[in-house]
Design a protein around this motif. Structure first.
Motif, PDB file in Angstrom:
ATOM      1  N   SER A 195       1.276  -1.624  -0.081  1.00 26.03           N
ATOM      2  CA  SER A 195       0.184  -0.571   0.012  1.00 26.03           C
ATOM      3  C   SER A 195       0.791   1.059   0.278  1.00 26.03           C
ATOM      4  O   SER A 195       0.340   2.440  -0.796  1.00 26.03           O
ATOM      5  CB  SER A 195      -0.783  -0.016   1.447  1.00 26.03           C
ATOM      6  OG  SER A 195      -1.603  -0.732   1.590  1.00 26.03           O
ATOM      7  N   ALA A 196       1.942   0.949   0.437  1.00 21.90           N
ATOM      8  CA  ALA A 196       3.027   2.334   0.746  1.00 21.90           C
ATOM      9  C   ALA A 196       3.530   2.812  -0.163  1.00 21.90           C
ATOM     10  O   ALA A 196       4.322   3.711  -0.981  1.00 21.90           O
ATOM     11  CB  ALA A 196       3.764   2.141   2.093  1.00 21.90           C
ATOM     12  N   GLU A 198       0.966   4.227  -2.685  1.00 16.14           N
ATOM     13  CA  GLU A 198       0.681   5.810  -2.441  1.00 16.14           C
ATOM     14  C   GLU A 198       1.816   6.512  -2.883  1.00 16.14           C
ATOM     15  O   GLU A 198       1.186   7.692  -3.497  1.00 16.14           O
ATOM     16  CB  GLU A 198       0.303   5.704  -1.263  1.00 16.14           C
ATOM     17  CG  GLU A 198      -0.187   6.924  -0.301  1.00 16.14           C
ATOM     18  CD  GLU A 198       1.169   7.984  -0.334  1.00 16.14           C
ATOM     19  OE1 GLU A 198       0.947   9.313  -0.582  1.00 16.14           O
ATOM     20  OE2 GLU A 198       2.192   7.513   0.501  1.00 16.14           O
ATOM     21  N   TYR A 199       2.919   6.454  -2.588  1.00 14.24           N
ATOM     22  CA  TYR A 199       4.353   6.975  -2.987  1.00 14.24           C
ATOM     23  C   TYR A 199       4.541   6.691  -4.633  1.00 14.24           C
ATOM     24  O   TYR A 199       4.659   7.756  -4.594  1.00 14.24           O
ATOM     25  CB  TYR A 199       5.263   6.153  -2.473  1.00 14.24           C
ATOM     26  CG  TYR A 199       6.866   7.124  -2.284  1.00 14.24           C
ATOM     27  CD1 TYR A 199       7.116   7.635  -1.086  1.00 14.24           C
ATOM     28  CD2 TYR A 199       7.677   6.195  -3.004  1.00 14.24           C
ATOM     29  CE1 TYR A 199       8.383   8.217  -1.339  1.00 14.24           C
ATOM     30  CE2 TYR A 199       8.908   7.130  -3.256  1.00 14.24           C
ATOM     31  CZ  TYR A 199       9.146   8.314  -2.449  1.00 14.24           C
ATOM     32  OH  TYR A 199      10.565   8.868  -2.126  1.00 14.24           O
ATOM     33  N   THR A 230       2.422   7.057  -6.837  1.00 18.48           N
ATOM     34  CA  THR A 230       1.621   8.119  -7.254  1.00 18.48           C
ATOM     35  C   THR A 230       1.904   9.230  -7.538  1.00 18.48           C
ATOM     36  O   THR A 230       1.925  10.185  -7.900  1.00 18.48           O
ATOM     37  CB  THR A 230      -0.022   7.915  -6.544  1.00 18.48           C
ATOM     38  OG1 THR A 230      -0.464   6.279  -6.267  1.00 18.48           O
ATOM     39  CG2 THR A 230      -1.368   8.504  -6.870  1.00 18.48           C
ATOM     40  N   ARG A 231       2.797   9.380  -6.052  1.00 17.34           N
ATOM     41  CA  ARG A 231       2.969  10.403  -5.839  1.00 17.34           C
ATOM     42  C   ARG A 231       4.039  11.448  -6.560  1.00 17.34           C
ATOM     43  O   ARG A 231       4.314  12.435  -6.646  1.00 17.34           O
ATOM     44  CB  ARG A 231       3.226  10.835  -4.561  1.00 17.34           C
ATOM     45  CG  ARG A 231       2.320  11.167  -3.403  1.00 17.34           C
ATOM     46  CD  ARG A 231       2.488  10.882  -2.057  1.00 17.34           C
ATOM     47  NE  ARG A 231       3.620  11.620  -1.787  1.00 17.34           N
ATOM     48  CZ  ARG A 231       4.052  12.136  -0.187  1.00 17.34           C
ATOM     49  NH1 ARG A 231       4.064  10.871   0.251  1.00 17.34           N
ATOM     50  NH2 ARG A 231       4.538  13.625  -0.031  1.00 17.34           N
ATOM     51  N   ARG A 273       5.630  -1.380 -10.318  1.00 17.26           N
ATOM     52  CA  ARG A 273       4.299  -1.280  -9.378  1.00 17.26           C
ATOM     53  C   ARG A 273       3.947  -2.766  -9.646  1.00 17.26           C
ATOM     54  O   ARG A 273       3.705  -3.920  -9.522  1.00 17.26           O
ATOM     55  CB  ARG A 273       3.594  -0.568  -9.697  1.00 17.26           C
ATOM     56  CG  ARG A 273       3.664   1.671  -9.819  1.00 17.26           C
ATOM     57  CD  ARG A 273       2.649   2.106 -10.337  1.00 17.26           C
ATOM     58  NE  ARG A 273       2.514   2.595  -9.933  1.00 17.26           N
ATOM     59  CZ  ARG A 273       1.783   4.040 -10.589  1.00 17.26           C
ATOM     60  NH1 ARG A 273       1.025   4.254 -11.639  1.00 17.26           N
ATOM     61  NH2 ARG A 273       1.377   5.367  -9.387  1.00 17.26           N
TER      62      ARG A 273
END
Length: 611
Positions: free
Chosen positions: A427-428, A431-432, A434-435, A452
């Motif tokens: 999950s991290a 999320e990372y 995506t940023r 990914r």
């Protein structure tokens, strides 16, 4: 709330200054243009130096003197010690460089800041640099419109940055000269030790507000040249600017890992120590500056150049005093700030730091390392799902013999371990990434997509093992020799693949992995019990029951998925590391060596070979 109050206070002070003095607007505009130039220069360097700079840094910081040189040269070129500090923190958090080399870079960056003082004192005040600024801006803007060339655009931003820097210096110079005709700020000079402390504090405050020691130095030198600040107080402002620049590094380290905070603390210790030495021995420094200035032919009343000599001298003294204690400093910092022990409930990320998001190539590196961390956690779950310990797989013992032994079932809850040790990391990473993708170009985005996919495939191996484990526990010691043999063959094939991927003690074993993966991929097709007719023969000869046949058919598919996903993910990770080497334009021999070093470092997570 505090930040809003500070911002309103700054606006109020600026507004009052604009009201009482039109010339103050010129000085303030000069500072603003100078800071804009620094931002443009940073944007240019970030755009084209990410991957190249990261690789160059790794290859040129294996010794303290190389780290010092890198920090000094990088700061001189970028005219921003803050950028070098944040860049170093991001590389350190990513595990790309060790702490000792990071400290060396920070020390070198402090030396690099002195070039700004020399640039202005030696050139900016004696030449009409605004005349050079305008062509730089024109050519720079034209270059930024060349969107088909990333490096050309980045060079354009760097040129715009230099143009704004020169223009800002010119405005500050003109502003202070205009002010001097109607207002004498030097009347507020504070003599003696008290003045040193007051003006050092002012220098710290100016640097913290402007987020740039270079801007403070340039403002100080232009004020000194116009006679608006005394020589002694200017020296104190220079000392304060050095201490104040650590604020940016501390901000950058807040969101970084423990290594980043250790580096920020080392930066703070260095600047506080050198600042304290400069204040305590200010008399001796002034005498030394006078002697050196006379030696190189600087006039006794040329206080701007003498200021540059002082700024260089006390930074050199600080480096000379601190370099011998870098290793003891590392030891103390590592004891003072330690990695937290991971809680039993969940596994936290190790490499994903906010600082690395500033540099897309560095962000890709930390994502790759976190993916290896994810793979290592998956390795534990996969091994236990096969009813084996990790040490069984990574040792030189005969796996076939171990699997043939009918041992007690380990009764591992694969889903529970997935929830605690894999899902939080996955999950991290998502999320990372995506940023991180917001600042990436098409080539970097392609690498990100592959990383990914590698993370997704690792997660899928755990989900398949959750299904497979049930019947492994059921049939690995079954009385029916045929079903027992088939399930132990599944265990053997998976264990051999895991040994290939995670037993990476030697460079030779790492270099063999790509070819071995090709072999495993071919074996997967040959040993497909449905395609090769093995399952059909077992059913026809009544060696297994229909229930066993159904289980074996499904579990063969799960085993195939695990192998396929592991091989694909491994190939993606290795391809990602190799693509970095190609940017360095190495020879074949150098590429082989670098490839082995990178893989060994990034697979070091698998070195924790506990059960």
């Amino acid at each position: 709330m505090t930040r809003n109050v500070l911002l309103l206070s700054i606006f109020a002070i600026l507004g009052y200054g604009f009201w009482i003095s039109p010339d103050f607007k010129t000085i303030a505009a000069g500072v603003a243009i100078f800071l804009l130039g620094m931002l443009s220069l940073e944007k240019g360097f970030k755009s084209f130096s990410g991957g190249v700079l990261a690789n160059f840094l790794q290859r040129t910081t294996d010794a303290t003197w190389k780290s010092l040189t890198f920090g000094m040269v990088a700061t001189s070129l970028m005219q921003s010690s803050s950028l070098v500090s944040v860049l170093t923190i991001s590389f350190l958090s990513a595990g790309l460089i060790p702490l000792a080399q990071g400290i060396g870079i920070i020390f070198g960056a402090n030396l690099g800041t002195t070039t700004g003082a020399w640039l202005v004192a030696g050139l900016g005040l004696k030449v009409d640099i605004a005349a050079y600024a305008l062509p730089m801006l024109v050519f720079g803007v034209i270059m930024t419109f060349q969107k088909n060339s990333k490096h050309f655009t980045a060079a354009g931003w760097a040129l715009i940055g230099m143009g704004f820097l020169f223009l800002g210096i010119a405005y500050m110079k003109d502003g202070f000269e205009a002010v001097s005709t109607g207002l004498d700020l030097s009347q507020y000079a504070v003599p003696g030790f008290r003045g040193l402390l007051i003006y050092a504090a002012i220098g710290i405050a100016m640097t913290v507000v402007m987020q740039s020691s270079h801007a403070t130095l340039i403002l100080t030198i232009t004020a000194l040249a116009a006679g608006q600040v005394s020589y002694e107080n200017a020296l104190a402002l220079g000392i304060g600017s050095n201490v104040g620049t650590t604020f940016t590094a501390i901000l950058g380290a807040i969101s970084a890992g423990v290594a980043g905070r250790q580096l920020a603390l080392a930066h703070l210790f260095f600047n506080l120590t050198t600042g304290a030495i400069a204040i305590v021995f200010i008399g001796q420094f002034v005498v030394a500056v006078d002697w050196l200035s006379e030696l190189v032919g600087i006039a006794a009343d040329d206080y701007t150049l003498k200021f540059a000599v002082f700024h260089t001298l006390f930074n050199v003294v600080g480096v000379v005093l601190m370099v011998p204690i870098i290793n003891p400093m590392v030891t103390v910092l590592q004891k003072l700030l330690r990695e937290k022990v991971e809680p039993v409930e969940t596994t936290r990320v190790r490499y994903l730091s906010k600082a690395a998001l500033e540099f897309p190539d560095t962000a890709l590196e930390v994502i790759a390392k976190e993916t290896v961390h994810l793979a290592n956690n998956a390795f534990e779950i996969l091994a236990h799902g096969l009813n084996l310990h990790r040490t069984d797989i990574t040792s030189s013992a005969d796996i076939n013999a171990m699997i043939a032994e009918c041992t007690d079932v380990m009764a591992v809850d694969v889903n529970d371990k997935y929830q605690r040790k894999v899902k939080p990391l996955y999950s991290a990473i998502m999320e990372y990434s995506t940023r991180a993708e917001q600042a990436m170009d098409s080539e970097q985005l392609e690498r990100l997509i592959h990383l990914r996919r590698a993370s997704w495939q690792i997660v899928n191996t755990i989900k398949a093992m959750n299904e497979l484990q049930i019947n492994i526990d059921r049939f690995m010691c079954a009385e029916n020799e045929y079903v027992r043999r088939e399930y132990n063959t599944i265990r053997l094939n998976l264990a051999l693949l895991l040994r290939t991927l995670f037993d990476t003690d030697s460079e030779e074993s790492i270099l063999r992995i790509p070819e071995q993966l090709k072999t495993f991929r071919a074996m997967m097709e040959e040993e497909d019990i449905i395609a090769n007719g093995t399952l059909d023969q077992l059913i026809r000869k009544n060696h297994i029951t229909p229930d066993m046949a159904t289980s074996l058919m499904n579990d063969s598919g799960f085993a195939y998925d695990i192998q396929s996903n592991l091989i694909d993910a491994s190939e993606i990770l290795f391809a990602n590391f190799y693509s970095t080497e190609k940017d360095m334009a190495l020879t074949d021999a150098e590429a082989d060596t670098a490839q082995a070093e990178q893989r060994e470092a990034l697979l070091a997570e698998a070195g924790d070979k506990d059960s």
